[in-house]
Write a protein that holds these residues in place. Structure first.
Motif, short mmCIF file in Angstrom:
data_model
loop_
_atom_site.label_atom_id
_atom_site.label_comp_id
_atom_site.label_asym_id
_atom_site.label_seq_id
_atom_site.Cartn_x
_atom_site.Cartn_y
_atom_site.Cartn_z
N MET A 239 0.82 -1.20 0.00
CA MET A 239 0.00 0.00 0.00
C MET A 239 0.86 1.26 0.00
N VAL A 240 1.95 1.25 0.77
CA VAL A 240 2.84 2.42 0.81
C VAL A 240 3.50 2.62 -0.54
N SER A 241 3.92 1.53 -1.18
CA SER A 241 4.54 1.64 -2.51
C SER A 241 3.56 2.22 -3.52
N LEU A 242 2.36 1.67 -3.53
CA LEU A 242 1.35 2.16 -4.47
C LEU A 242 0.99 3.61 -4.17
N LEU A 243 0.85 3.94 -2.89
CA LEU A 243 0.51 5.31 -2.51
C LEU A 243 1.62 6.28 -2.91
N PHE A 244 2.86 5.86 -2.72
CA PHE A 244 3.99 6.71 -3.08
C PHE A 244 3.99 7.00 -4.58
N LEU A 245 3.75 5.97 -5.39
CA LEU A 245 3.75 6.16 -6.84
C LEU A 245 2.59 7.05 -7.29
#
Length: 722
Positions: free
Chosen positions: A252-258
């Motif tokens: 979720m953090v990776s997707l949110l960051f992108l």
């Protein structure tokens, strides 16, 4: 002068791309490329399948998964299903005749009787002198004797049983390692005095302990592999759902960051850069503070001298002065880079924003790494299973061996006579009652076995080629999808339907040969690196300083060559996805395009890679810190939901979460990185093909045109949503 240098550069690395009014993205009318390499790759895959079938027919992985007893039967399966461990009668013979770790995967045989037992002995025991006159059933334990003897009904005397090694003379506390009962070194200091002066044992208990330690100390000293494995499994069993939650958070953090980069890329990137500057400034202050304190205390390196305790050097002023200079220089370089390359950084930010838009319009690209991951798992699994079956091919070989060579006529048995353990009759050797038919090794003289090394080399070569091909397939597919986004003049209306699926099918239909060609070149370099590592490992002790220097230079050169080939392949696959040319032409065009814009390549591309690296570090580091505080008990949940105190090794869930988070972040950011690289090449081509006139308008975003002070003088169709 500048124009002249630019013209020389253009002529040296080819002419700039020319305007093509019919070009509007990845070419659909294309033909198959590098057909010869495609056929060769298919033949290698076919041969790989044949090797796998032969390995499956001739191999038997039970050879390394389960130990064998003296009769060749496996422990832990079949008739011995309830007897998982292998027990050695005379450990002194094992300790003086075999290297346990080296032989553990090849039967772990030594000239003593071996039987399958339910549990390994955990006490000291030996046949006392007074027991030689007692019935056998009162002396020995049936579980630790060979199955062929029945202690209740046997008429053999204790001495006869020991001479024939039907039961053990002694045993010590043992632990199960790789399914073998090996001595517990930590317990050997408690050998009872009754072991002294017993027939068949050294005269001193110290000599007995030393003889056992000599052969097994390096393997089991303070280490119980099975026990550690069980404890780790228990930790995973009790915390797997929290580990899964940590991986979900990482996703979720990776997707949110992108996704946030699409809207807040400038803010997030400048925050990262300012944070790096702030960290450098703090480092300068801290080093100066430590330097001042130790200088006031007159703590110099001359007071310490040379010591192997490196922490001691952190208590002298010279160390902190060196740290201060290094950090200050790094901070100055970073500041100068930001000052002189701020425009390039703005372009990098614009490229990242454009990449985020592209990913937002094609969210399926974030799932595509799962396809690559599944294919890689298949390759790794096939390679591992094939290697295992190849290593265990060949039938077992049994030889007649004298377990007690000191007996009369036993010296005539030299271990060269073949035998069948199921039909062996010890009465054929009346002068040597300890003669036994025991397992020695696996047959390596057959045609298949003699070529085992070559087949393993082929297995590694085919595996590396398949892995590199799978990675190339993923890169080319993503490049085709993102290129279709860039060359859509009016976004998103001009973006093709299902661009990722179209690119995947186009790549498989036309460019398997080109992908295999690039993967083959990379595989050959990797094979050379593996050979160099093998030679270095085998000759490390015999090398002189000159040989070590040459070997180090060779390894470094081929490491650099591998990195360069990966860079060329990546950009070549982008050109293959766009123009449909063969690998060599695509690699040449990509290299020429990059060299014509070498300043932009070094600055823009590498700055983008650095920014994405910081994003990956943020995801992995943040989730890792959270996992550390949670699994170490610093974050306590209410109630009885989870207690960190119940974990045997709390660092195992932490390592699992960190490693899994890295793989997840790498999967998301690899898509993003491929998008940036693809859009960057398209951006360079756009600058060369077009000039902003109504006939040759730019395809780049308005943000990029603004940074470069370029505009489209007349709309082609209208920029649409950009």
């Amino acid at each position: 002068m500048g124009k002249k240098q630019e013209d020389n550069s253009s002529s040296e690395y080819g002419e700039p791309a020319q305007f093509d009014p019919t070009f509007n993205g990845p070419i659909h009318k294309r033909g198959c490329t590098d057909i010869i390499c495609c056929i060769l790759f298919m033949l290698v895959i076919l041969g790989y399948m044949v090797v796998g079938i032969l390995a499956w027919l001739y191999g038997d992985p039970r050879h390394v998964l389960y130990p064998r007893n003296s009769t060749g039967m496996f422990c832990g399966i079949g008739e011995n299903k309830d007897l998982p461990s292998l027990f050695y009668f005379d450990l002194l013979k094992c300790a003086t005749s075999t290297n346990i770790m080296a032989a553990s995967l090849n039967g772990l045989q030594c000239p003593t009787t071996q039987v399958c037992v339910k549990t390994c002995p955990n006490i000291f025991w030996a046949v006392p002198i007074a027991a030689y006159i007692k019935p056998a059933k009162e002396v020995f334990s049936q579980e630790l004797c060979v199955p062929s003897i029945n202690l209740t009904s046997t008429t053999l005397k204790v001495q006869d049983i020991l001479n024939k090694e039907l039961c053990p003379l002694f045993y010590t506390p043992t632990i199960s390692v790789l399914g073998r009962c090996l001595p517990n070194i930590t317990a050997l200091g408690d050998i009872p005095q009754t072991f002294a002066n017993l027939p068949g044992l050294p005269s001193s208990i110290n000599d007995t302990a030393n003889a056992i330690k000599n052969g097994t100390g390096d393997l089991v000293n303070g280490f119980n592999a099975r026990d550690v494995g069980v404890r780790i499994f228990e930790d995973f069993a009790s915390s797997w759902h929290w580990i899964l939650l940590g991986l979900v958070i990482a996703m979720m953090v990776s997707l949110l960051f992108l996704l946030l980069l699409r809207f807040t890329a400038p803010v997030m990137i400048w925050v990262l850069i300012i944070g790096l500057l702030a960290a450098g400034a703090y480092g300068i202050w801290h080093c100066y503070w430590e330097y001042s304190n130790y200088k006031a205390a007159s703590a110099t390196i001359s007071n310490v001298g040379f010591t192997t305790n490196l922490s001691t050097y952190l208590q002298v002023q010279e160390t902190w002065l060196a740290f201060l200079i290094i950090v200050a220089v790094a901070e100055a370089v970073l500041l100068l880079t930001l000052i002189f390359l701020r425009t390039r950084i703005l372009i990098a930010i614009a490229l990242i924003q454009e990449s985020s838009k592209a990913v937002g319009h094609m969210m399926s690209t974030l799932i595509f790494p799962l396809v690559t991951f599944v294919l890689l798992v298949v390759c790794v699994a096939y390679w591992g299973v094939t290697a295992l079956y190849l290593a265990t091919s060949g039938g077992p070989i049994y030889k007649v061996v004298a377990l007690n060579s000191t007996q009369d006529s036993c010296d005539q048995i030299n271990g060269t006579l073949d035998c069948d353990p199921l039909n062996f009759n010890s009465t054929l050797y009346p002068g040597c009652p300890s003669a036994r038919c025991i397992f020695i090794k696996y047959n390596d003289q057959g045609l298949f076995q003699r070529n085992m090394f070559n087949l393993q080399i082929y297995n590694v070569f085919a595996f590396l080629w398949c892995v590199n091909f799978v990675l190339a397939l993923g890169q080319c597919t993503l490049a085709g999808a993102f290129a279709s986004y860039y060359w859509a003049f009016s976004k998103p209306s001009d973006i093709p339907t299902f661009p990722l699926s179209q690119s995947f099918m186009r790549t498989l239909r036309y460019h398997v040969g080109s992908l295999a060609f690039g993967a083959l070149i990379l595989t050959l370099v990797q094979i050379v690196r593996i050979i160099l590592e093998y030679i270095d490992h085998k000759t490390r002790e015999a090398q002189n300083p000159c040989a070590r220097f040459i070997m180090c230079c060779l390894k470094c050169c081929f490491w650099c060559l591998e990195k360069f080939i990966k860079f060329i392949n990546r950009n070549a696959f982008i050109m293959v996805a766009i123009y449909g040319k063969n690998f060599c032409v695509s690699a040449k065009n990509a290299f020429s395009l990059l060299m014509r814009n070498i300043i932009r390549v070094v600055v823009l591309d590498k700055v983008t890679d650095l920014l994405l690296f910081f994003g990956k570090l943020l995801v992995v580091g943040g989730v890792g810190v959270l996992a550390f505080f949670f699994f170490s008990g610093r974050i306590v949940l209410p109630g009885d939901t989870f207690h960190a105190e119940t974990l045997n090794y709390y660092w195992m869930p932490i390592i699992t979460v960190v490693f899994g988070s890295y793989l997840i972040a790498h999967g998301f950011f690899s898509v993003y990185n491929m998008c940036v690289d693809t859009l960057f090449l398209c951006f360079l081509e756009d600058l060369e093909r077009h000039d902003g006139t109504p006939d040759k308008p730019y395809f780049m975003s308005k943000n990029l045109m603004k940074i470069l002070n370029k505009t489209n003088k007349g709309p082609k169709k209208g920029k649409g949503k950009d």
